[in-house]
Write an enzyme that holds these catalytic residues in place. Structure first.
Site, PDB file in Angstrom:
ATOM      1  N   ALA A  97       0.782  -1.051  -0.198  1.00  0.00           N
ATOM      2  CA  ALA A  97       0.122  -0.007   0.043  1.00  0.00           C
ATOM      3  C   ALA A  97       0.703   1.274   0.078  1.00  0.00           C
ATOM      4  O   ALA A  97       0.087   2.408   0.229  1.00  0.00           O
ATOM      5  CB  ALA A  97      -1.144   0.112   1.045  1.00  0.00           C
ATOM      6  N   ALA A  98       2.111   1.084  -0.248  1.00  0.00           N
ATOM      7  CA  ALA A  98       3.062   2.154  -0.404  1.00  0.00           C
ATOM      8  C   ALA A  98       2.368   3.201  -1.469  1.00  0.00           C
ATOM      9  O   ALA A  98       2.159   4.484  -1.469  1.00  0.00           O
ATOM     10  CB  ALA A  98       4.523   1.891  -0.208  1.00  0.00           C
ATOM     11  N   GLY A  99       2.202   2.545  -2.582  1.00  0.00           N
ATOM     12  CA  GLY A  99       1.648   3.433  -3.627  1.00  0.00           C
ATOM     13  C   GLY A  99       0.567   4.006  -3.537  1.00  0.00           C
ATOM     14  O   GLY A  99       0.008   5.166  -3.897  1.00  0.00           O
ATOM     15  N   ASP A 100      -0.430   3.227  -2.761  1.00  0.00           N
ATOM     16  CA  ASP A 100      -1.739   3.867  -2.542  1.00  0.00           C
ATOM     17  C   ASP A 100      -1.414   5.160  -1.487  1.00  0.00           C
ATOM     18  O   ASP A 100      -2.333   6.137  -1.791  1.00  0.00           O
ATOM     19  CB  ASP A 100      -2.624   2.904  -1.885  1.00  0.00           C
ATOM     20  CG  ASP A 100      -3.080   1.833  -2.800  1.00  0.00           C
ATOM     21  OD1 ASP A 100      -3.085   1.876  -4.081  1.00  0.00           O
ATOM     22  OD2 ASP A 100      -3.506   0.771  -2.631  1.00  0.00           O
TER      23      ASP A 100
HETATM   24  P1  ADP Z   1       3.967   0.583  -4.954  1.00  0.00           P
HETATM   25  O1  ADP Z   1       3.734   0.135  -3.570  1.00  0.00           O
HETATM   26  O2  ADP Z   1       2.725   0.982  -6.068  1.00  0.00           O
HETATM   27  O3  ADP Z   1       4.694  -0.275  -5.747  1.00  0.00           O
HETATM   28  P2  ADP Z   1       6.280   2.230  -4.701  1.00  0.00           P
HETATM   29  O4  ADP Z   1       6.912   1.164  -3.758  1.00  0.00           O
HETATM   30  O5  ADP Z   1       6.968   2.964  -5.581  1.00  0.00           O
HETATM   31  O6  ADP Z   1       4.812   2.053  -5.004  1.00  0.00           O
HETATM   32  O7  ADP Z   1       6.007   3.608  -3.511  1.00  0.00           O
HETATM   33  C1  ADP Z   1       5.370   4.467  -3.421  1.00  0.00           C
HETATM   34  C2  ADP Z   1       6.302   5.766  -2.920  1.00  0.00           C
HETATM   35  O8  ADP Z   1       6.233   5.522  -1.374  1.00  0.00           O
HETATM   36  C3  ADP Z   1       7.770   5.628  -3.438  1.00  0.00           C
HETATM   37  O9  ADP Z   1       8.092   6.584  -4.522  1.00  0.00           O
HETATM   38  C4  ADP Z   1       8.542   6.428  -2.188  1.00  0.00           C
HETATM   39  O10 ADP Z   1       8.497   7.624  -2.130  1.00  0.00           O
HETATM   40  C5  ADP Z   1       7.577   5.858  -1.250  1.00  0.00           C
HETATM   41  N1  ADP Z   1       8.217   4.484  -0.402  1.00  0.00           N
HETATM   42  C6  ADP Z   1       8.095   3.228  -0.997  1.00  0.00           C
HETATM   43  N2  ADP Z   1       8.832   2.321  -0.511  1.00  0.00           N
HETATM   44  C7  ADP Z   1       9.504   3.279   0.411  1.00  0.00           C
HETATM   45  C8  ADP Z   1      10.781   2.895   0.994  1.00  0.00           C
HETATM   46  N3  ADP Z   1      11.218   1.518   1.370  1.00  0.00           N
HETATM   47  N4  ADP Z   1      11.529   3.917   1.760  1.00  0.00           N
HETATM   48  C9  ADP Z   1      11.128   5.129   1.616  1.00  0.00           C
HETATM   49  N5  ADP Z   1      10.068   5.227   0.908  1.00  0.00           N
HETATM   50  C10 ADP Z   1       9.493   4.441   0.293  1.00  0.00           C
END
Ligand code: ADP
Length: 315
Positions: A251-254
């Site tokens: 859910a980082a992307g969301d």
């Molecule tokens: P998804 O969950 O769709 O794969 P990402 O992994 O690219 O999307 O995460 C979205 C954003 O969240 C990233 O561009 C970054 O800014 C932040 N993010 C994700 N993972 C990390 C991490 N391990 N450390 C710091 N920021 C993160």
């Protein structure tokens, strides 16, 4: 007053998760260690993040008539998402069936069910109902692609800033892209859509060019722990990620898209909105689970104030 709300057109699911030491082999049964049942779906996750970020937030989506609908609706309500544009249809609520092992490895079957009942007419009615109050439309691809395509066009026509998170990646009609103001794929989605294998900032820039050629105004390629590449016709900027200690990147992307959308709707400039999205994405990785990990406005403020130097520079 200028409209400052967010309309999310997207999916709502009940996330049914079983945790076991290891995943069962084909045909095998294993004893699990824990189980959770929580609100999920990319649409719902982005709506929850936008609402927790402080934006007046509506969600256009469908739930069924079953016990899961009470669970997902109370989840949305408790985070402050406005439910007026959610339809209860003669179907069952969408389900994500998830299994997680001790190392965090998982597999997922998503059954859309009621999410497939969201129609272009419902989307039109919802845009009409809230267009005076919202500035930003958030879209993902866990609903029918013809409905997502229509929502982009209708949202653009209504003067909303349209943001498409093209997840899960799938090919879309060519004419959808010109209705998109901002596209927010991660590396694998950008790779699947553009055919450019995105592994670093340089390849992300080439993938971004694919979207711009199709008249998307702004490509934000999210690169996980490497941050974000922001590309418009005028400039390319790289934003390094906020340093955090991740435990579960679900859910980082969301979180990124929901927080970014809320910030844009509140009138913030695009770079500040990117920073708020990135901070929310980073924070979401520090808590287990999907919807339980979506951060609120205050924690985003705190992370940003800790690292005032996270800034976009020319790539
Ligand atoms: P998804 O969950 O769709 O794969 P990402 O992994 O690219 O999307 O995460 C979205 C954003 O969240 C990233 O561009 C970054 O800014 C932040 N993010 C994700 N993972 C990390 C991490 N391990 N450390 C710091 N920021 C993160």
């Amino acid at each position: 007053m200028e409209p400052n709300g967010v309309l999310v057109v997207g999916s709502i699911t009940a996330d049914v998760t079983a945790f076991s030491r290891r995943l069962p082999r084909r045909g095998e049964t294993v004893l699990g260690e824990d189980f959770t049942l929580v609100l999920g779906g990319k649409g719902a996750n982005q709506a929850v993040t936008a609402a927790r970020a402080g934006a007046p937030t509506w969600m256009a989506g469908c739930v069924g008539k079953d016990p899961f609908s009470d669970i997902v609706l109370s989840g949305l309500r408790s985070h402050g998402v406005n439910l007026s544009e959610i339809r209860s249809v003669d179907n069952r609520t969408g389900v994500a069936h998830i299994r997680v092992d001790a190392s965090g490895e998982n597999d997922i079957v998503i059954t859309p069910l009621a999410n497939w009942d969201l129609s272009v007419e419902m989307v039109d009615d919802s845009i009409d109902a809230v267009r005076d109050r919202v500035a930003v439309l958030l879209l993902q691809l866990e609903i029918r692609t013809d409905v997502a395509r229509h929502a982009a066009e209708a949202g653009a026509r209504a003067g909303l800033t349209t943001v498409l998170d093209p997840a899960p990646a799938q090919s879309l009609p060519e004419d959808v892209w010109r209705h998109i103001d901002v596209v927010t794929p991660n590396e694998s989605e950008a790779t699947a859509l553009t055919g450019v294998e995105v592994v670093d900032v340089e390849s992300a820039e080439r993938a971004a060019a694919w979207f711009l050629e199709r008249r998307v105004r702004h490509a934000l390629i999210t690169l996980g722990s490497s941050g974000v590449l922001s590309v418009t016709a005028e400039r390319t900027r790289y934003f390094p990620a906020y340093p955090v200690s991740p435990v579960d990147t679900t859910a980082a992307g969301d979180a990124f898209t929901g927080s970014f959308g809320a910030a844009l709707a509140s009138g913030l400039d695009i770079d500040s909105a990117i920073r708020r999205g990135m901070a929310a994405g980073a924070l979401a990785t520090t808590v287990h689970g999907a919807s339980p990990s979506l951060p609120d406005r205050q924690s985003v403020d705190e992370l940003i104030s800790l690292y005032p130097s996270v800034d976009g520079g020319a790539s």
